[in-house]
Every structure is written in C-alpha cells, then in structure tokens.
Design an enzyme around this catalytic site. Structure first.
Site, PDB file in Angstrom:
ATOM      1  N   SER A 134       0.343  -1.641  -0.329  1.00 54.29           N
ATOM      2  CA  SER A 134      -0.352   0.311  -0.161  1.00 54.29           C
ATOM      3  C   SER A 134       0.973   1.410   0.276  1.00 54.29           C
ATOM      4  O   SER A 134       0.407   2.504  -0.683  1.00 54.29           O
ATOM      5  CB  SER A 134      -0.925   0.001   1.322  1.00 54.29           C
ATOM      6  OG  SER A 134      -0.807  -0.997   2.012  1.00 54.29           O
ATOM      7  N   HIS A 156      -5.310  -3.471  -2.916  1.00 56.86           N
ATOM      8  CA  HIS A 156      -4.894  -2.239  -4.025  1.00 56.86           C
ATOM      9  C   HIS A 156      -5.004  -3.101  -5.641  1.00 56.86           C
ATOM     10  O   HIS A 156      -4.587  -2.141  -6.401  1.00 56.86           O
ATOM     11  CB  HIS A 156      -3.145  -1.834  -3.193  1.00 56.86           C
ATOM     12  CG  HIS A 156      -3.680  -0.329  -2.559  1.00 56.86           C
ATOM     13  ND1 HIS A 156      -4.223   0.525  -2.028  1.00 56.86           N
ATOM     14  CD2 HIS A 156      -3.334  -2.024  -0.939  1.00 56.86           C
ATOM     15  CE1 HIS A 156      -4.190   0.871  -1.164  1.00 56.86           C
ATOM     16  NE2 HIS A 156      -3.702  -0.565   0.151  1.00 56.86           N
ATOM     17  N   LYS A 202     -11.894  -0.020  -2.118  1.00 52.65           N
ATOM     18  CA  LYS A 202     -10.706   1.052  -2.909  1.00 52.65           C
ATOM     19  C   LYS A 202     -11.450   0.892  -4.331  1.00 52.65           C
ATOM     20  O   LYS A 202     -12.194   1.657  -4.327  1.00 52.65           O
ATOM     21  CB  LYS A 202      -9.611   0.727  -2.430  1.00 52.65           C
ATOM     22  CG  LYS A 202      -9.077   0.338  -1.643  1.00 52.65           C
ATOM     23  CD  LYS A 202      -7.599   0.246  -0.911  1.00 52.65           C
ATOM     24  CE  LYS A 202      -7.681   0.109   0.921  1.00 52.65           C
ATOM     25  NZ  LYS A 202      -6.966  -1.152   1.321  1.00 52.65           N
TER      26      LYS A 202
HETATM   27  C1  LIG Z   1      -6.874  -1.122   2.766  1.00 48.12           C
HETATM   28  C2  LIG Z   1      -6.164  -2.131   2.976  1.00 48.12           C
HETATM   29  C3  LIG Z   1      -6.726  -3.470   4.120  1.00 48.12           C
HETATM   30  C4  LIG Z   1      -8.319  -3.218   4.596  1.00 48.12           C
HETATM   31  O1  LIG Z   1      -9.089  -2.932   3.620  1.00 48.12           O
HETATM   32  P1  LIG Z   1     -10.468  -1.847   3.951  1.00 48.12           P
HETATM   33  O2  LIG Z   1     -11.546  -2.478   3.464  1.00 48.12           O
HETATM   34  O3  LIG Z   1     -10.709  -0.463   3.848  1.00 48.12           O
HETATM   35  O4  LIG Z   1     -10.952  -2.353   6.010  1.00 48.12           O
HETATM   36  C5  LIG Z   1      -6.250  -4.017   3.776  1.00 48.12           C
HETATM   37  N1  LIG Z   1      -5.913  -5.197   3.449  1.00 48.12           N
HETATM   38  C6  LIG Z   1      -4.760  -4.064   2.620  1.00 48.12           C
HETATM   39  C7  LIG Z   1      -3.424  -4.510   2.257  1.00 48.12           C
HETATM   40  C8  LIG Z   1      -5.005  -3.223   2.817  1.00 48.12           C
HETATM   41  O5  LIG Z   1      -4.112  -1.759   1.595  1.00 48.12           O
END
Ligand SMILES: *Cc1c(COP(=O)(O)O)cnc(C)c1O
Length: 388
Positions: free
Chosen positions: A177, A205, A236
């Site tokens: 991320s 991502h 996302k």
């Molecule tokens: C954003 C993210 C999450 C969490 O996902 P949400 O739906 O925002 O709770 C989990 N793992 C990674 C690698 C992320 O970037």
C-alpha cells in the site's frame, strides 16, 4: 489521564501528530479539502467508480427494493439474495470456486487468519504487510516470522529452518500500500509448493486494478489457480465497502463457520452490496476505465521524474515520491495543498524513519489538464520547500 496528554505532546514534538482533513465533496479527481478546491492525488478510489452513474443508480434502487440496513448477521437474518449474488460474482471474477464477503478488508484478514491459523502453526509475513495482516497474525497466537521485504532468499532459508510446525503459511500484500510495488508471487508460489505452505495474498490495492480483467496480482502473474487464499477489498477501486476471501469451496465453507469477524458482525447493507455488484459489471463492460488508470499513472510518474523527484517503485498506480525527512514531507504536502493538490505525507511509523514520502495515487478519471497542473504544483512546492 495524564499519559494521554503526554503522549499527544510527544507525538507533536516528533512531528508524528495526525489530524483529520475534511473532505467537503465527493471522492472524485477534483474535490474540496478543508474548503479548498484541489486535485485529489491520494484516493484509493482508483477507477473513480464512487461517482459512476451505474453505481449510484444501483445504490438508490437497492434502497428502494431492500431498505437501508441488513438487520442481522449473515448467519442469522442478514443474508439477502444480494449478498450471495455478490459472492458468486467475486468467485467468477477471481476464478475461484467460491468467495465470502466480510464487512471490511480489515475484517477479512483478521477473520481468515484467526480462523485458519493457531497455536502450533507458523506464519511468514512480509515486513511491509498491511496492519490488518499484522493484527491477524498477533491474534492468531501462531509463531510469526517477519521476513525482509520481498526477500525470497531469506524466506527460503527460514522455511528450511522451520519445518516442524503443524501448518505453514506465507502471507503477503499483492500490491504494497505505501510502496506500490508487487509481491514476487511467482517465486512465492514455488516456495509455498516446495515447502508445503499455504500462500495467502491480500490484493486490497490490486482488486480492479491489476491483471488483464483487473482481478488482481494472481491474474497479473498468471497464477490464479496456484494461490489458495486470496483476499480483496470492495472499498478501494471497487468503490463500495467490504472485503472478501476467494478460494476453494471448502475454504469458504470453513470460513463461514469459523471466521469470527464474519459471524459476529451485522451483514453489509444491501446498497453497498448492490454498488459492488454494479462495479463488477462496469469492470467487465468498460475495460477502458482501467486502461486510463494505467496511462495516467505512467504519465504522472514520467512527469515527476522529469522534474527530478525520486519515485520509489513503478509497478502500480500507487506512486511513492520519496522526500526522506518527516517534517519536510509534511511541509511539502502543506505547500502542495496550498497550490491546490492533495497528496498527503506519509511518515513513521507507517514507513521507516528517513523514508517519509508523498503517497501519490492517480485515478482513471484525472484529465491530462489535472495531471499537468499537479506536475506544475510539485515543481513549485519542491523548490519552495527546498526538497529539490
Ligand atoms: C486497505 C487495506 C486493507 C483494509 O481494507 P478495508 O476494506 O479498507 O478495511 C487490507 N489490506 C490492505 C493491503 C489494504 O491496503
């Protein structure tokens, strides 16, 4: 309560104190941050789908048909036909037998890891894995070994040295991320198969972003059938909310029975589910949206490098612009905001000391004009803050 005040002032002294910024408009390529109009260069809404007419219409229609809330957990009264339809859609999208939807990606990791891993097991976890993986590992009570970022040489040695555990897991982000680089999946798959380990890849991502159909890093590397546990998020690029695990029928059936974050939380509201379903439709029918995202990423990266910035990695639409010093990164972000560009500074403890950066993320919906204006602002802010 003295310790709270002390810790807060401690954070402020170290330039690590955080404050919320208020977004005063939708999460689109141009938005309002703290009442200032700016180009948004930090959203995980990579495809701009949160503003897509089909997704908006799906949310409204779902509210009319199904109401606003789900009223219960999935195993009691909250399991609507929509939830099942979404899980079937995700399984098709990922090319797996089945899938299970959690309320967030965070909960998908926590739930899956704690259900699958326990005392007597061992987890090998990349040092840059997301906090939700780290927390899942901690809660699992398994032995967890953190291996240096993407270092499959060290990982293999560790696998050789730790063969007596009941079950062995390798867990990695697909796209990291804060660094935007990809896990070395081809090698990780080989190691997992050689050492009889379960490979779990968190594609938060990468979902909707990487691979020919946007199904993630497994598809990007042509390894769909060789990664048994695949995690993703709907919050996302998919433009809704929620997380998922995709894998074999048995794996998913097991998680429905064992994953506590699935069992003990109210099901997502029907509107969010309908929005995710619409997003998968849009991904299938408009592949050019994803193409625009990658073209924009390429354009912005090239421009930033031409100005003289150091880009840490170039593998995904996440563009980490290295600044180094934490207070410089904050200054740079503030300067950019005053010039109408929102690209937040990322500091320790999220990244290692000396590696503070601006985490720039493009969207499919940015125009060339947006990107050119952003590049001009980077150039000016870089000079004014002495970063360049
Ligand atoms: C954003 C993210 C999450 C969490 O996902 P949400 O739906 O925002 O709770 C989990 N793992 C990674 C690698 C992320 O970037």
């Amino acid at each position: 309560m003295e310790f709270i005040k002390e810790e807060l002032s401690n954070l402020k002294q170290k330039n690590l104190y955080r404050q919320l910024k208020t977004m005063n408009a939708a999460q689109s390529s141009r938005t309002m941050v703290n009442d200032k109009e700016c180009i948004l260069l930090s959203s995980n809404n990579y495809l701009g789908l949160t503003e897509h007419p089909e997704l908006k219409a799906a949310a409204k229609e779902a509210v009319d048909l199904w109401g606003t809330g789900s009223g219960g957990s999935r195993l009691i009264t909250g399991n609507m036909r929509l939830h099942e339809e979404l899980e079937e859609t995700i399984a098709r999208f990922k090319g797996t037998e089945a899938a299970i939807v959690f309320n967030t990606g965070y909960m998908a990791n926590m739930g899956a890891i704690t259900a699958l891993v326990g005392r007597g097991d061992i987890i090998f976890s990349d040092e840059l894995n997301h906090a939700s993986i780290i927390d899942g590992c901690r809660l699992s009570q398994a032995k967890t070994i953190i291996y240096p970022h993407k270092d499959t040489g060290v990982l293999e040695k560790l696998l050789q040295q730790n063969r007596s555990y009941r079950r062995i897991y390798i867990i990695t982000d697909g796209v990291f991320s804060m660094d935007g680089d990809l896990a070395p999946l081809p090698r990780l798959v080989e190691l997992a198969e050689k050492y009889n380990a379960w490979l779990m890849v968190d594609d938060a991502h990468a979902t909707g972003v990487m691979g020919h159909r946007g199904s993630g890093t497994a598809e990007h590397f042509g390894l769909e059938s060789r990664i048994p546990i695949q995690i993703g998020t709907l919050s996302k690029a998919i433009g809704s909310a929620g997380g998922f695990v995709a894998g074999s029928y048995d794996l998913i059936d097991y998680l429905r029975n064992k994953a506590r974050s699935f069992i003990y939380s109210t099901a997502l509201p029907p509107s969010e589910i309908a929005v995710a379903l619409a997003a998968f439709r849009v991904l299938r029918t408009n592949p050019q949206i994803r193409e625009s995202l990658h073209l924009n990423a390429h354009y912005l990266r090239s421009g930033l490098k031409k100005i003289g910035f150091t880009i840490l990695t170039e593998e995904s639409p996440v563009i980490p612009v290295l600044i180094g010093d934490a207070s410089k990164a904050v200054q740079m972000a503030q300067q950019l905001l005053s010039l109408g560009v929102f690209a937040p500074g990322i500091r320790p403890p999220t990244v290692p000391p000396g590696m503070s950066r601006l985490r720039v993320a493009v969207m499919a919906t940015h125009t060339r004009d947006d990107l050119d204006k952003a590049l001009a602002a980077f150039s000016q802010a870089g000079k004014e803050t002495g970063v360049m």
